[in-house]
Design a protein around this motif. Structure first.
Motif, PDB file in Angstrom:
ATOM      1  N   GLN A 188       0.837  -1.203   0.000  1.00 15.84           N
ATOM      2  CA  GLN A 188       0.000   0.000   0.000  1.00 15.84           C
ATOM      3  C   GLN A 188       0.872   1.252   0.000  1.00 15.84           C
ATOM      4  OE1 GLN A 188      -3.185  -0.913  -0.935  1.00 15.84           O
ATOM      5  NE2 GLN A 188      -4.000   0.383   0.686  1.00 15.84           N
ATOM      6  N   PRO A 189       0.448   2.313  -0.703  1.00 12.41           N
ATOM      7  CA  PRO A 189       1.216   3.566  -0.652  1.00 12.41           C
ATOM      8  C   PRO A 189       1.329   4.075   0.785  1.00 12.41           C
ATOM      9  CG  PRO A 189      -0.432   3.635  -2.402  1.00 12.41           C
ATOM     10  CD  PRO A 189      -0.724   2.411  -1.599  1.00 12.41           C
ATOM     11  N   VAL A 190       2.417   4.750   1.064  1.00 14.66           N
ATOM     12  CA  VAL A 190       2.633   5.330   2.385  1.00 14.66           C
ATOM     13  C   VAL A 190       2.842   6.834   2.229  1.00 14.66           C
ATOM     14  CG1 VAL A 190       3.631   3.215   3.352  1.00 14.66           C
ATOM     15  CG2 VAL A 190       5.128   4.907   2.295  1.00 14.66           C
ATOM     16  N   ALA A 191       2.636   7.557   3.315  1.00  9.44           N
ATOM     17  CA  ALA A 191       2.756   9.015   3.266  1.00  9.44           C
ATOM     18  C   ALA A 191       4.228   9.421   3.241  1.00  9.44           C
ATOM     19  CB  ALA A 191       2.059   9.642   4.460  1.00  9.44           C
ATOM     20  N   TRP A 192       4.641  10.127   2.183  1.00  8.35           N
ATOM     21  CA  TRP A 192       5.969  10.748   2.148  1.00  8.35           C
ATOM     22  C   TRP A 192       5.929  12.041   2.943  1.00  8.35           C
ATOM     23  CZ3 TRP A 192       7.568  15.444  -0.165  1.00  8.35           C
ATOM     24  CH2 TRP A 192       8.958  15.626  -0.219  1.00  8.35           C
ATOM     25  N   TRP A 193       4.831  12.782   2.775  1.00 10.01           N
ATOM     26  CA  TRP A 193       4.552  13.966   3.586  1.00 10.01           C
ATOM     27  C   TRP A 193       3.092  13.932   3.962  1.00 10.01           C
ATOM     28  CZ3 TRP A 193       0.859  17.652   2.338  1.00 10.01           C
ATOM     29  CH2 TRP A 193       0.777  18.745   3.211  1.00 10.01           C
ATOM     30  N   GLN A 194       2.799  14.282   5.221  1.00  6.44           N
ATOM     31  CA  GLN A 194       1.415  14.300   5.677  1.00  6.44           C
ATOM     32  C   GLN A 194       1.164  15.577   6.459  1.00  6.44           C
ATOM     33  OE1 GLN A 194       0.202  10.820   7.828  1.00  6.44           O
ATOM     34  NE2 GLN A 194      -1.952  11.248   7.503  1.00  6.44           N
ATOM     35  N   ALA A 195       0.067  16.243   6.159  1.00  3.00           N
ATOM     36  CA  ALA A 195      -0.268  17.477   6.860  1.00  3.00           C
ATOM     37  C   ALA A 195      -0.693  17.158   8.291  1.00  3.00           C
ATOM     38  CB  ALA A 195      -1.398  18.200   6.133  1.00  3.00           C
ATOM     39  N   HIS A 196      -0.195  17.934   9.252  1.00  2.00           N
ATOM     40  CA  HIS A 196      -0.657  17.769  10.635  1.00  2.00           C
ATOM     41  C   HIS A 196      -2.148  18.076  10.714  1.00  2.00           C
ATOM     42  CE1 HIS A 196       3.235  17.079  12.567  1.00  2.00           C
ATOM     43  NE2 HIS A 196       3.725  17.942  11.698  1.00  2.00           N
ATOM     44  N   GLN A 197      -2.551  19.085   9.979  1.00  2.00           N
ATOM     45  CA  GLN A 197      -3.964  19.384   9.784  1.00  2.00           C
ATOM     46  C   GLN A 197      -4.173  19.575   8.291  1.00  2.00           C
ATOM     47  OE1 GLN A 197      -4.326  22.931  12.248  1.00  2.00           O
ATOM     48  NE2 GLN A 197      -5.484  21.765  13.763  1.00  2.00           N
ATOM     49  N   PRO A 198      -5.285  19.080   7.736  1.00  2.00           N
ATOM     50  CA  PRO A 198      -5.505  19.230   6.292  1.00  2.00           C
ATOM     51  C   PRO A 198      -5.343  20.688   5.869  1.00  2.00           C
ATOM     52  CG  PRO A 198      -7.175  17.812   7.251  1.00  2.00           C
ATOM     53  CD  PRO A 198      -6.386  18.363   8.400  1.00  2.00           C
ATOM     54  N   LEU A 199      -4.637  20.894   4.747  1.00  2.00           N
ATOM     55  CA  LEU A 199      -4.366  22.241   4.264  1.00  2.00           C
ATOM     56  C   LEU A 199      -5.468  22.705   3.321  1.00  2.00           C
ATOM     57  CD1 LEU A 199      -0.526  22.182   3.480  1.00  2.00           C
ATOM     58  CD2 LEU A 199      -1.693  22.933   5.554  1.00  2.00           C
ATOM     59  N   GLN A 200      -5.899  23.937   3.534  1.00  2.00           N
ATOM     60  CA  GLN A 200      -6.874  24.531   2.627  1.00  2.00           C
ATOM     61  C   GLN A 200      -6.181  24.883   1.311  1.00  2.00           C
ATOM     62  OE1 GLN A 200     -10.049  24.848   3.264  1.00  2.00           O
ATOM     63  NE2 GLN A 200     -10.145  24.539   5.478  1.00  2.00           N
ATOM     64  N   VAL A 201      -6.878  24.676   0.201  1.00  2.00           N
ATOM     65  CA  VAL A 201      -6.385  25.136  -1.101  1.00  2.00           C
ATOM     66  C   VAL A 201      -7.453  26.048  -1.697  1.00  2.00           C
ATOM     67  CG1 VAL A 201      -4.901  23.148  -1.535  1.00  2.00           C
ATOM     68  CG2 VAL A 201      -7.295  23.062  -2.249  1.00  2.00           C
ATOM     69  N   THR A 202      -7.044  26.883  -2.630  1.00  2.39           N
ATOM     70  CA  THR A 202      -8.004  27.817  -3.222  1.00  2.39           C
ATOM     71  C   THR A 202      -8.955  27.092  -4.174  1.00  2.39           C
ATOM     72  OG1 THR A 202      -6.601  28.321  -5.119  1.00  2.39           O
ATOM     73  CG2 THR A 202      -6.259  29.644  -3.121  1.00  2.39           C
ATOM     74  N   GLU A 203     -10.081  27.746  -4.432  1.00  4.82           N
ATOM     75  CA  GLU A 203     -11.039  27.182  -5.395  1.00  4.82           C
ATOM     76  C   GLU A 203     -10.375  26.990  -6.749  1.00  4.82           C
ATOM     77  OE1 GLU A 203     -14.134  26.114  -5.320  1.00  4.82           O
ATOM     78  OE2 GLU A 203     -14.483  26.450  -3.195  1.00  4.82           O
ATOM     79  N   GLY A 204      -9.557  27.974  -7.163  1.00  9.02           N
ATOM     80  CA  GLY A 204      -8.880  27.873  -8.448  1.00  9.02           C
ATOM     81  C   GLY A 204      -7.924  26.690  -8.506  1.00  9.02           C
ATOM     82  N   TRP A 205      -7.211  26.465  -7.405  1.00 15.28           N
ATOM     83  CA  TRP A 205      -6.271  25.336  -7.356  1.00 15.28           C
ATOM     84  C   TRP A 205      -7.027  24.014  -7.443  1.00 15.28           C
ATOM     85  CZ3 TRP A 205      -4.731  20.892  -4.988  1.00 15.28           C
ATOM     86  CH2 TRP A 205      -3.386  20.529  -5.085  1.00 15.28           C
ATOM     87  N   ARG A 206      -8.120  23.932  -6.674  1.00 20.05           N
ATOM     88  CA  ARG A 206      -8.903  22.692  -6.658  1.00 20.05           C
ATOM     89  C   ARG A 206      -9.525  22.437  -8.029  1.00 20.05           C
ATOM     90  NH1 ARG A 206     -11.232  23.464  -2.059  1.00 20.05           N
ATOM     91  NH2 ARG A 206     -13.210  24.326  -2.798  1.00 20.05           N
ATOM     92  N   ALA A 207     -10.017  23.499  -8.665  1.00 20.86           N
ATOM     93  CA  ALA A 207     -10.618  23.342  -9.997  1.00 20.86           C
ATOM     94  C   ALA A 207      -9.582  22.860 -11.003  1.00 20.86           C
ATOM     95  CB  ALA A 207     -11.226  24.666 -10.448  1.00 20.86           C
ATOM     96  N   ALA A 208      -8.374  23.423 -10.928  1.00 24.94           N
ATOM     97  CA  ALA A 208      -7.313  22.999 -11.855  1.00 24.94           C
ATOM     98  C   ALA A 208      -6.914  21.549 -11.586  1.00 24.94           C
ATOM     99  CB  ALA A 208      -6.110  23.926 -11.720  1.00 24.94           C
ATOM    100  N   ALA A 209      -6.874  21.176 -10.300  1.00 25.02           N
ATOM    101  CA  ALA A 209      -6.517  19.791  -9.962  1.00 25.02           C
ATOM    102  C   ALA A 209      -7.574  18.819 -10.482  1.00 25.02           C
ATOM    103  CB  ALA A 209      -6.358  19.653  -8.441  1.00 25.02           C
ATOM    104  N   ASN A 210      -8.847  19.181 -10.319  1.00 23.04           N
ATOM    105  CA  ASN A 210      -9.912  18.306 -10.815  1.00 23.04           C
ATOM    106  C   ASN A 210      -9.908  18.235 -12.340  1.00 23.04           C
ATOM    107  OD1 ASN A 210     -10.955  17.527  -8.321  1.00 23.04           O
ATOM    108  ND2 ASN A 210     -12.223  19.356  -8.152  1.00 23.04           N
ATOM    109  N   LYS A 211      -9.539  19.337 -12.983  1.00 22.56           N
ATOM    110  CA  LYS A 211      -9.491  19.352 -14.452  1.00 22.56           C
ATOM    111  C   LYS A 211      -8.374  18.439 -14.967  1.00 22.56           C
ATOM    112  CE  LYS A 211      -8.449  22.377 -18.373  1.00 22.56           C
ATOM    113  NZ  LYS A 211      -8.077  23.754 -18.784  1.00 22.56           N
ATOM    114  N   HIS A 212      -7.177  18.587 -14.408  1.00 28.20           N
ATOM    115  CA  HIS A 212      -6.026  17.843 -14.917  1.00 28.20           C
ATOM    116  C   HIS A 212      -5.891  16.453 -14.298  1.00 28.20           C
ATOM    117  CE1 HIS A 212      -4.295  21.214 -17.184  1.00 28.20           C
ATOM    118  NE2 HIS A 212      -4.561  22.003 -16.149  1.00 28.20           N
ATOM    119  N   GLN A 213      -6.524  16.264 -13.121  1.00 26.65           N
ATOM    120  CA  GLN A 213      -6.398  15.013 -12.373  1.00 26.65           C
ATOM    121  C   GLN A 213      -4.933  14.686 -12.038  1.00 26.65           C
ATOM    122  OE1 GLN A 213      -8.947  12.754 -11.060  1.00 26.65           O
ATOM    123  NE2 GLN A 213      -9.889  14.777 -11.285  1.00 26.65           N
TER     124      GLN A 213
END
Length: 257
Positions: A188-213
């Motif tokens: 199983q994949p393991v965490a190379w880096w893990q956020a102590h608390q989930p990091l917020q990303v901008t709407e634009g960043w999330r939209a670009a990530a969903n577009k490009h996957q």
């Protein structure tokens, strides 16, 4: 029950044979712990576990890590860093599970323009030099270690870097949780880096990530990028690091939404 602990010769030399033997017999070792490297839970009764000794000028802290994340070793840190870790440990039910600050990876999200298109990116920069596990000295092996994992040196940001299969960026409920790397022996994949608390990303960043996957990951040694308040300044710092031969990159598939 005996623990599946690794105690290196260097750690044994620092803590003494008697303490090392008590650890190996399971007297002083934890059952469950949070890995000092990836911060995910571990169990020294079920999986190989490394003892990692952090030593400051006056204080020493024994921590535990998955053997697949870190070998057993001694890590020299400043007393200030270690005291910060001790405070975290005290808040963590007394077990040595904190990450001393010398090993912290700073992660910044931003949009990067390549060939007229915006791509979601993560920029990773440690807060101090990263040395190869098991070695001592003042070098910085952060980029060589990533190149060995498949990241590519980037002399200029002109095209999207190649996809690094087996790695991924975990986005859940619109927040950034982790960068995952392949598990050992195809597990199983393991965490190379893990956020102590989930990091917020901008709407634009999330939209670009969903577009490009997929997400571009850039990494540079300490002091190369810095915390930039705006994306244009972040891009300038990335371009400068690339021109100075201090930037590696890969494209990581998106896991989650």
């Amino acid at each position: 029950m005996p623990r599946m602990l690794d105690v290196s010769d260097a750690v044994r030399a620092e803590i003494g044979d008697e303490e090392a033997d008590r650890l190996l017999a399971g007297e002083n070792a934890p059952g469950s712990y949070d890995c000092t490297s990836c911060r995910t839970p571990g169990d020294s009764e079920q999986e190989r576990t490394s003892t990692v000794l952090f030593i400051g000028e006056e204080t020493a802290v024994l921590a535990f890590a998955h053997a697949t994340c870190l070998p057993s070793q001694v890590v020299q840190v400043t007393e200030e860093q270690l005291q910060g870790a001790v405070r975290s440990i005290a808040a963590d039910e007394g077990m040595a599970t904190a990450v001393p600050e010398q090993a912290v990876l700073g992660v910044t999200s931003g949009l990067v323009l390549i060939a007229g298109e915006l791509h979601p990116a993560l920029v990773v920069e440690p807060t101090a030099p990263i040395v190869r596990p098991g070695t001592t000295g003042a070098g910085d092996d952060f980029l060589p270690l990533l190149i060995e994992q498949g990241f590519m040196p980037l002399p200029a940001i002109e095209s999207v870097p190649p996809v690094l299969h087996g790695w991924s960026v975990l986005l859940a409920m619109g927040q950034l949780h982790a960068v995952l790397q392949p598990g050992s022996n195809g597990g199983q994949p393991v965490a190379w880096w893990q956020a102590h608390q989930p990091l917020q990303v901008t709407e634009g960043w999330r939209a670009a990530a969903n577009k490009h996957q997929q997400v571009l990951m850039f990494a540079a040694p300490v002091g190369s990028i810095g915390r930039q308040p705006r994306e244009d300044l972040l891009r300038d710092a990335l371009d400068k690091a690339a021109a100075n031969g201090k930037l590696v990159a890969a494209t990581l598939p998106l896991a989650g939404t």
